[in-house]
Design an enzyme around this catalytic site. Sequence first.
Site, short mmCIF file in Angstrom:
data_model
loop_
_atom_site.label_atom_id
_atom_site.label_comp_id
_atom_site.label_asym_id
_atom_site.label_seq_id
_atom_site.Cartn_x
_atom_site.Cartn_y
_atom_site.Cartn_z
N ARG A 59 -21.27 -12.65 11.10
CA ARG A 59 -20.88 -13.81 11.91
C ARG A 59 -22.06 -14.44 12.63
NH1 ARG A 59 -16.92 -10.18 12.25
NH2 ARG A 59 -17.66 -9.35 14.24
N GLU A 96 -19.27 4.23 17.70
CA GLU A 96 -18.31 5.12 18.36
C GLU A 96 -18.11 6.38 17.50
OE1 GLU A 96 -14.85 2.98 19.34
OE2 GLU A 96 -13.99 4.62 20.50
#
Length: 170
Positions: A59, A96
């Site tokens: 993006r 994560e």
Amino acid sequence: MNIEDFIRDIPDFPKPGILFKDITPLLANHKALVRCADQLAQCYSGDVKIDKVIGIEARGFILGGMLAERLEAGFIPVRKKGKLPYEVRSKSYGLEYGTDTLEIHADAIKEGDNILIHDDVLATGGTAKAVSDLVKELGGVVVQFNFIMELGFLHGRDKLDAPIASLLEY
Ligand code: AMP
């Protein structure tokens, strides 16, 4: 016109508990897209001439390209592992769960080049930090980190050691 009105919240994407900030409504509206690119360019008012804008896959490529055009700079793609065809420098960084790797072409930056790093969202800052490390390894100078939006509650800016501009803060 408000850029914020063109950011769509998608709960639990790509996994439960994540509120995904979807910029596709912004990309789809010509006036909003141009306004966003203009505002991102106005965020940089330093004396130093930006030589190259880096956009982070995927993006970050869209507004990053528009920003490069406005700043009269070149554009460098930083991509996920295995996508760039020439010799690369790589940087792995923690997510994560597990790690991810970003790559840049080894000849993308010349010693002393002034670099602006653009992405759509600053979250934990791990991605932008990895790109900054790659820039420095190649001898570039990070002049600004530049984002459409910043998720302030994740404190990503604490990882970054150059000026940070973001149009929206959540
Ligand atoms: P981080 O490394 O945690 O700062 O994550 C930044 C990268 O993940 C950027 O490339 C973003 O596009 C993407 N990202 C992280 N969190 C979100 C979110 N809530 N919505 C949309 N994109 C996100």
